[in-house]
Structure formats: C-alpha cells, structure tokens
Design an enzyme around this catalytic site. Structure first.
Site, mmCIF file in Angstrom:
data_model
loop_
_atom_site.group_PDB
_atom_site.id
_atom_site.type_symbol
_atom_site.label_atom_id
_atom_site.label_comp_id
_atom_site.label_asym_id
_atom_site.label_seq_id
_atom_site.Cartn_x
_atom_site.Cartn_y
_atom_site.Cartn_z
ATOM 1 N N GLU A 46 -44.994 49.501 43.861
ATOM 2 C CA GLU A 46 -46.323 50.131 43.950
ATOM 3 C C GLU A 46 -47.081 49.997 42.633
ATOM 4 O OE1 GLU A 46 -44.607 53.829 45.495
ATOM 5 O OE2 GLU A 46 -45.976 53.631 47.189
ATOM 6 N N GLU B 56 -38.469 53.188 50.646
ATOM 7 C CA GLU B 56 -38.560 54.654 50.664
ATOM 8 C C GLU B 56 -38.065 55.285 51.962
ATOM 9 O OE1 GLU B 56 -40.841 52.653 49.418
ATOM 10 O OE2 GLU B 56 -41.774 53.515 47.637
HETATM 11 C C1 LIG Z 1 -43.188 57.325 45.035
HETATM 12 C C2 LIG Z 1 -42.306 56.210 45.498
HETATM 13 O O1 LIG Z 1 -42.892 55.571 46.590
HETATM 14 C C3 LIG Z 1 -40.967 56.742 45.882
HETATM 15 C C4 LIG Z 1 -39.858 55.833 45.458
HETATM 16 O O2 LIG Z 1 -40.014 54.899 44.708
HETATM 17 S S1 LIG Z 1 -38.356 56.203 46.089
HETATM 18 C C5 LIG Z 1 -37.237 55.122 45.235
HETATM 19 C C6 LIG Z 1 -37.301 53.733 45.780
HETATM 20 N N1 LIG Z 1 -36.265 52.970 45.196
HETATM 21 C C7 LIG Z 1 -35.104 52.793 45.807
HETATM 22 O O3 LIG Z 1 -34.876 53.288 46.896
HETATM 23 C C8 LIG Z 1 -34.097 51.950 45.093
HETATM 24 C C9 LIG Z 1 -32.766 52.645 45.115
HETATM 25 N N2 LIG Z 1 -31.792 51.887 44.373
HETATM 26 C C10 LIG Z 1 -31.156 50.839 44.905
HETATM 27 O O4 LIG Z 1 -31.396 50.420 46.020
HETATM 28 C C11 LIG Z 1 -30.089 50.196 44.067
HETATM 29 O O5 LIG Z 1 -29.603 51.180 43.191
HETATM 30 C C12 LIG Z 1 -30.616 49.008 43.228
HETATM 31 C C13 LIG Z 1 -30.928 47.849 44.174
HETATM 32 C C14 LIG Z 1 -31.837 49.399 42.449
HETATM 33 C C15 LIG Z 1 -29.523 48.583 42.216
HETATM 34 O O6 LIG Z 1 -28.326 48.323 42.907
HETATM 35 P P1 LIG Z 1 -26.948 48.031 42.124
HETATM 36 O O7 LIG Z 1 -27.191 47.009 41.092
HETATM 37 O O8 LIG Z 1 -25.914 47.792 43.171
HETATM 38 O O9 LIG Z 1 -26.605 49.349 41.325
HETATM 39 P P2 LIG Z 1 -26.377 50.840 41.836
HETATM 40 O O10 LIG Z 1 -24.966 51.207 41.619
HETATM 41 O O11 LIG Z 1 -26.963 51.055 43.181
HETATM 42 O O12 LIG Z 1 -27.305 51.639 40.814
HETATM 43 C C16 LIG Z 1 -26.997 51.671 39.429
HETATM 44 C C17 LIG Z 1 -27.291 53.071 38.931
HETATM 45 O O13 LIG Z 1 -28.713 53.262 38.969
HETATM 46 C C18 LIG Z 1 -29.011 54.453 39.674
HETATM 47 N N3 LIG Z 1 -30.284 54.237 40.373
HETATM 48 C C19 LIG Z 1 -30.645 53.188 41.128
HETATM 49 N N4 LIG Z 1 -31.900 53.338 41.581
HETATM 50 C C20 LIG Z 1 -32.330 54.516 41.093
HETATM 51 C C21 LIG Z 1 -33.558 55.224 41.208
HETATM 52 N N5 LIG Z 1 -34.604 54.748 41.874
HETATM 53 N N6 LIG Z 1 -33.655 56.413 40.578
HETATM 54 C C22 LIG Z 1 -32.615 56.918 39.872
HETATM 55 N N7 LIG Z 1 -31.442 56.288 39.726
HETATM 56 C C23 LIG Z 1 -31.312 55.099 40.337
HETATM 57 C C24 LIG Z 1 -27.842 54.644 40.624
HETATM 58 O O14 LIG Z 1 -27.727 55.993 41.011
HETATM 59 C C25 LIG Z 1 -26.683 54.167 39.789
HETATM 60 O O15 LIG Z 1 -26.334 55.221 38.927
HETATM 61 P P3 LIG Z 1 -24.802 55.424 38.476
HETATM 62 O O16 LIG Z 1 -24.422 54.170 37.744
HETATM 63 O O17 LIG Z 1 -24.844 56.639 37.641
HETATM 64 O O18 LIG Z 1 -24.005 55.614 39.742
#
Ligand SMILES: C[C@H](O)CC(=O)SCCNC(=O)CCNC(=O)[C@H](O)C(C)(C)COP(=O)(O)OP(=O)(O)OC[C@H]1O[C@@H](n2cnc3c(N)ncnc32)[C@H](O)[C@@H]1OP(=O)(O)O
Length: 722
Positions: free
Chosen positions: A116, A136
């Site tokens: 975004e 999301e």
């Molecule tokens: C206002 C907006 O529209 C709302 C939003 O943006 S909602 C958030 C949207 N983003 C997401 O859904 C992404 C979520 N994250 C993921 O899918 C995956 O973590 C990723 C693809 C970014 C990385 O994957 P990968 O490399 O396998 O690592 P992964 O183990 O999942 O994550 C590494 C660390 O980062 C953290 N992390 C990943 N994304 C995060 C996020 N968005 N916020 C906080 N922590 C996050 C994980 O909890 C993990 O922490 P840990 O090591 O303490 O367990």
C-alpha cells in the site's frame, strides 16, 4: 523503546532515499509510520531535495503493517498514530499528493501495508523476484492503507479481487506485466534506476501518477458490478462463515460508486471494525502460533545448529512412503526408496511419479522440472545404498515386531550420525526402538496423508531423543515447507489422540438416536472440511478399527465401544475406497447418504444394549457441535496435562493443519477458551452423569474450570492462580 524507524539520506543528485529499518521484515509499526511522516515531511520541505525514493533495509521493502500492533489496537490502547491518519494523512496526502514525486524501490517483500505504501508512491521499480501482495484477508481484516482503492485502479478489478481474496502474492515480473510496477531491474540496479526514475518525473520525462485517481484500468460501472457479483458468490461459497471477504468487496464497490477518496474512508471504517472481530483475533493467534511451533523450550534455545541432510532413505513405498518421498524430492533432497520386492518397488516409484504428474497436469510443474525431480529418486531392494544416508524415514505397515526388526537393521547399515525416524501414527516409539542401542536418535516423523500435500509434520520425541536430532528434523520440516509441531510420545501422539473422541462421540450419538447426516452437516457448517462419518469413510474402516483397538487398550475407561464400524466392514462397506461406507460414492467420488445405514445402526445398538434417547434424536446444531467437540477438548486437556504438547498454541496449530479445524476459530484450545473452561466442564459433567465415563471431565479441565482459568494458560501461569 522504538519499534523501527526510517532514515533519510540525500544524494548529490537531489534524491532523498528514505529507508525503512525494522528487522526482520521491515514491518510498519506505529513508530515506523511516525518516522515515515517525519522523513517525508522533511524531504518535501528541504530545498536540496528534488524527489524521493522509498525502500526497505537489507533487501526487503516491507512485510506490511506490524501484526503485533493489532493486539495493541484490540486492547483499545490509544497509540501515537492511528491507522486513520496513516491512510489519508500520510499515504494519500503526504506521499501520493506530496510536493515532490516519490518512487518505491522494491526488493524482497512488499506485502499488505508495504504494498500500500508502494502504491501510494508515484511509481514503482521492482526486482523480478520480489513478492507483492495484499494478504490482509488471511488475518481477518481488509487492506487498511488504501489497498482496496489503489490496487483495482492499477491492475483492474478482476485481478485485484483475486489477489485480495486469495491473499496470494505475485512476483515482480507478473506485477510488471499487470502494470503494478513500472520497471523491472536487478537488485544491483534497483536504487540507481529508482533515483533516475524519480528525477525523470521531476523533469516530466515520465508521468507523475497518483494511483488513487487512475481511471484507465478500472472497468465501467456495469461491468464492475458483474465482476463484484461473481466475486461475492465465490466468496460465500468458499468461506460461508466469513464476513470480511464480503466487506472487502463492498468497500471496493463503494470506491467505484462514490469515488476513491470516499472509498478510503469506507475502507478505514471497515478496517477498524474488523480489527476488533473474533475472526481477526483468531487468525492473528494462528499467525503467531504457527511461527511459535519451531520454538521448543530446552531444545531450540541451546544454540544447536541443524546438520546438513544430503541424502534420505525411505522404507516402504505405500501411500505414506511415496507421499513422503514426493515431499522430499520436491525440495531437492535425493531419496532412496526401499521396498521388499520388485513389484512393490515399481508400484511405489509409480506413485511418486503420479504425484508429480498431477502437478504437471495442473500446470504447477514443467516437464523439464518433472524430469529433474524424479531423477532424485532411486529405488532399491537392499540396504547397500543406506551407508551414507543422513536421515531414514520408516513408513511400513503398523506392526510393532516388523518395525523393531527394521530398526535393528537400520542401526546396522546406516551411519552412526543418521537420524532414525518412523512415520508411525500410533505406535509407541520406545517400543519401536527397544531392540536398538540408538534410542537417542530415534524420533517420530508423523506425516498426514497425502504427505506431499498436507502441511503438518508431527515430530514425536521420546525421553531419550537428543535435542540435536529434534533440531535437525525441525530444519528439514521447514525446508520441505511443513509446519512442524514437536510433541511427546504416547498412543496417538497429539493429533490422533486429541481427535480420537471426534469419531467416538459421533458413534455414541448415532447409537443413541442422532442422525449420521445431520451430524456431518452440523460439523461442516461449523467449518470442518468434513464431518466425522465422512472422515471415517475417507480414512477407511480398517484403519478406523485398528486405531480404535489401540485406544481401547490404552484408555479403556474412556473409549466408547461400538460395533457399528465392524458390522459395516463385515458387509464390505469399508469406506470411500470400497465405494460405500456411511455414504455411497459415485464414479466422481461424490458422497450420497444411504438409508440402509440405519439397519446397521439398529443392529449395533442392540449389540451394545443401547436404547434411543429422545433427547439425542433431535439435537440442535449447537448441541451436536458441543457433544462432538467437548470430548475432543477434554482429551486436549489431558494431552496438555501430561506435557505431550508443550503449549496450547501448538495444539491449535496441530488441529488446524492436521485436522482442518477452522483457523478463523483460532484452533481447538483457542476456540474452547472463547467458550470458557467453566461452561465446557459443566456440559461434560452433566453428560458424564447421564451417559457415562466417555464424557468424564479431566482433572486439568476441572481444576481450570473451578478457578475460571483459560485452558491455554501455561502450567506456571495456572499454578500461580490455583
Ligand atoms: C493496514 C494494512 O493493510 C494491514 C496489513 O498490512 S496486515 C499485514 C500484512 N502482511 C502480512 O500479512 C505478511 C505476514 N508475514 C508473512 O507472510 C511472512 O512472515 C513473510 C512472507 C513476510 C516472511 O516469511 P518468512 O521469511 O517465512 O519468515 P517468518 O518466519 O514468517 O517471519 C519472520 C519473523 O517476522 C515476523 N513477521 C513477519 N511479518 C510480520 C508483520 N507484518 N508484522 C510483524 N511481524 C512480522 C514473524 O512473526 C517472524 O517473527 P519470529 O522470527 O519472531 O517468529
């Protein structure tokens, strides 16, 4: 302490580089948003800055809004920056509508709020392998930073809906062909190209675009309404219990009808309401719990480094063995598959080939990749090639003495460092390893069928299994893209043991008068992929009866004994493979109810000496769900009490990924806690008085109910309150 920041660096060319720094994924915390506002304001004001490039530190643009902040919002703690200010004030007015053009330089990840932010910039440059998406919905919310408005205007409605409703990211090269990014470059050239692009916008050599007001990609209203209608039907079909996908579609429509700025406000309103929903709380619990399963106290906190596994041996090419072999070769592990004769070996190798071919047919694998992958598999009839394997997974039939013999042979032929794993789903691992001197390297690697598809890997440790072996298997699990859960050794381990009462309670109910198909319907409506009877059909009555025997032997006081499965099996009604069980199956494997099943139930009822209970004949859906699931929760309590699962969140993940428990209910224990330990206890206590020990509340449940403590509270937390 601040959670993340941005830094501003102005080059001699007049381009300000703003870098997001918030490891590990540069998530957008409230501190990062506040800092972004400050650095953008500064860049917009400074005389020496002509244009702005925004990027993320260490090759990752941003993994999106900081998911920890959802918890803060749910608790109602007022933060320094509210997301409302982010979407309109920061992203739209400061960045997109700023006095100076901004370009996003994207590598690694641009997900959720990350994408975004990039879409609010006036252009986007990306590497071909970067992942861009709006996931999301997977967290029970909708995009809250303008994603519902900008993405359709950049890539068209149909593609934008697909990306949001599936939560799947696309790669940079696809994003480029869709128009989501303006240019593709290598990592090395990313920043230079973005700088030049930003300067070109200043000099009017490139267009200065505000995505929010683009009109060329979005379909005319009539056509848009048709697309949205189709999306609504699909969303209702795919997830009938979920509301937020429909909210997402409504918000997109609002923006098309009333204009994008009005759409932004609608989006914000809906986003804030959804953050407080039970669905969002449950899905965020699942997000963190899934990442928490690979943190095992006393094992993963010792600084052990996983050893490299270069070659794997698999014993048995049946359904499980071939599925496991498929999963391994798909992740580039060379595999030796051992069988007892040529015929079985050929059948095993053919199963692996068929698994891969089905990927080719679905367009998920090229013929070339098929060739390379299958070349990693070698068949054998002896142990000769096991002398240099680093891991062996035994996947033969569930027979204790056969497994004991195999493990003594493995000890002889495999190198002393080799991990000796068994895929048994019920047999005590101590028994399997009893005749060896290698108990410290014996471990359970329990896959779920089909092993190359199902995401869970239950790692079973005995008291002797060394932490190094657990760390090694956790690493392999991650590499083959499974969600591993480490559990202790007992009959059925965690998943099968917790879910044993699922079928048991269902058998109890039908023998007492409830209807097979109503039970399955209520349970699928609750969100399970299938009800207990459809599941028994799928697994096969042979396995169902054999597992039942294990439980009768080990937990006789709480096994409901019914002859129904045996009676049906005697009549060759043994499940889906036989085309009939509780359902009749047509050639397309569609399940149809069969009135004849009633006769077997009556026979079984008379053998058990059970009479129909009018109260159980016409149960409400709520009662069916509770009578089936509360015994399951009760068993989960025992599993926690015995330390078979280290933490309740592990059971939540095991039930979601192993049994298909609906993730939007947060997993079994999370769901149980939403109802309260007192309530569950009182129901079970009432039923145990009426219907016997099968429903007897466990000591763990009773103790927690007495004090109103959640089932998920750790033993230490509970002790301090007991
Ligand atoms: C206002 C907006 O529209 C709302 C939003 O943006 S909602 C958030 C949207 N983003 C997401 O859904 C992404 C979520 N994250 C993921 O899918 C995956 O973590 C990723 C693809 C970014 C990385 O994957 P990968 O490399 O396998 O690592 P992964 O183990 O999942 O994550 C590494 C660390 O980062 C953290 N992390 C990943 N994304 C995060 C996020 N968005 N916020 C906080 N922590 C996050 C994980 O909890 C993990 O922490 P840990 O090591 O303490 O367990």
């Amino acid at each position: 302490m601040d959670k993340g920041r941005t830094v501003l660096e102005v080059g001699a060319d007049g381009v300000a580089i703003i870098t997001i720094i918030n490891p590990p994924v540069n998530s957008l915390s409230f501190d990062v948003f506040r800092s972004l506002k400050e650095t953008f304001d500064e860049a917009n004001e400074r005389e020496d800055v002509k244009a702005i490039v925004v990027t993320g530190a260490k090759g990752k643009f941003s993994g999106g809004f900081d998911i920890n902040a959802f918890g803060i919002m749910q608790k109602g703690v007022v933060e320094k920056t509210s997301p409302g200010l982010v979407s309109v004030d920061l992203l739209t007015d400061t960045i997109e509508g700023g006095r100076k053009p901004s370009v996003a330089a994207i590598d690694g990840l641009a997900l959720g709020g990350g994408l975004e932010l990039a879409m609010a910039c006036n252009a986007r440059i990306s590497t071909p392998v970067a992942q861009l998406g709006l996931p999301e919905l997977q967290l029970g919310v909708i995009p809250g930073g303008g994603g519902t408005q900008r993405l359709p205007r950049l890539v068209g409605l149909a593609k934008a809906l697909e990306m949001m409703l599936t939560s799947k990211a696309i790669k940079g090269d696809e994003a480029h062909s869709l128009g989501l990014v303006d240019a593709l470059v290598s990592r090395e050239n990313l920043l230079d190209t973005a700088r030049q692009w930003a300067l070109d916008i200043v000099d009017r050599r490139r267009p200065w675009v505000a995505s929010l007001y683009k009109t060329d990609k979005i379909e005319p209203l009539g056509e848009a309404r048709e697309i949205l209608k189709f999306a609504r039907t699909q969303a209702k079909k795919r997830a009938p219990n979920l509301n937020h996908p429909l909210v997402c579609i409504d918000v997109i429509e609002d923006g098309i009808v009333a204009g994008p700025r009005a759409g932004l406000w609608k989006e914000l309103e809906a986003f804030e309401a959804l953050v407080a929903s039970d669905t969002c709380k449950s899905l965020i619990h699942i997000f963190f719990s899934q990442r928490g399963t690979s943190k095992v106290p006393g094992v993963t906190d010792r600084g052990l480094v996983p050893r490299q596994v270069k070659k794997v041996g698999i014993l048995g090419g049946g359904l499980m063995g071939s599925g496991i072999a498929t999963a391994l070769i798909l992740s580039n592990y060379p595999v030796i598959l051992k069988e007892v004769n040529e015929k079985f070996l050929e059948a095993g190798v053919n199963r692996v080939k068929a698994n891969l071919q089905s990927r080719v047919k679905k367009g998920k694998m090229t013929e070339e990749k098929f060739g390379k992958t299958i070349a990693l598999l070698k068949g054998t009839l002896d142990y000769e090639s096991f002398k240099d394997v680093d891991l062996v997974i035994e996947a033969v039939i569930e027979n204790v003495s056969l497994k004991q013999q195999i493990f003594t042979e493995l000890e002889k032929y495999c190198p002393p460092h080799c991990i000796l794993a068994s895929n048994t789903s019920t047999i005590d691992l101590n028994l399997i390893g009893k005749k060896t001197k290698s108990e410290d390297r014996i471990i359970g690697a329990h896959f779920f069928s089909p092993a190359h598809v199902m995401p869970l890997l239950e790692i079973v440790r005995t008291k002797q299994t060394s932490p190094q072996i657990i760390v090694d298997l956790l690493d392999i699990g991650r590499k083959i893209r499974k969600t591993p859960v480490v559990v202790g050794n007992c009959t059925g381990f965690a998943v099968n043991r917790v879910f044993f009462p699922y079928a048991q309670a269902a058998l109890f109910l039908v023998e007492h008068g409830a209807d097979v198909y109503q039970i399955d319907k209520a349970i699928t409506k609750f969100g399970m992929p299938m009800g207990p009877f459809r599941l028994v059909d799928l697994v096969g009555f042979g396995v169902g009866i054999a597992t039942g025997m294990q439980f009768i032997e080990n937990f006789p006081e709480r096994t409901y004994k019914s002859m129904l499965l045996s009676l049906m099996q005697e009549d060759k009604r043994s499940g889906e493979a036989a085309h009939k069980g509780f359902y009749l199956y047509d050639d397309r494997r569609r399940a149809n109810p069969d009135p004849e099943v009633k006769n077997y139930i009556e026979k079984s009822r008379s053998i058990s000496g059970v009479t129909v209970d009018p109260k159980l004949v016409k149960l409400s859906e709520k009662d069916i769900i509770e009578m089936i699931f509360f015994p399951v929760v009760n068993e989960a309590c025992r599993v926690l009490d015995e330390g078979i699962a280290v933490k309740a969140a592990d059971l939540d993940i095991a039930t979601v990924f192993g049994m298909g428990f609906p993730p939007y209910r947060g997993g079994l224990v999370f769901w149980a806690d939403s109802l309260g330990s007192k309530y569950i206890y009182s129901r079970l206590a009432e039923w145990s008085k009426l219907y016997g020990d099968f429903f007897n509340p466990s000591a763990y449940l009773a103790a927690r109910a007495a004090k109103g403590i959640p089932l998920s509270a750790s033993v230490e937390q509970a002790q301090s309150r007991l």
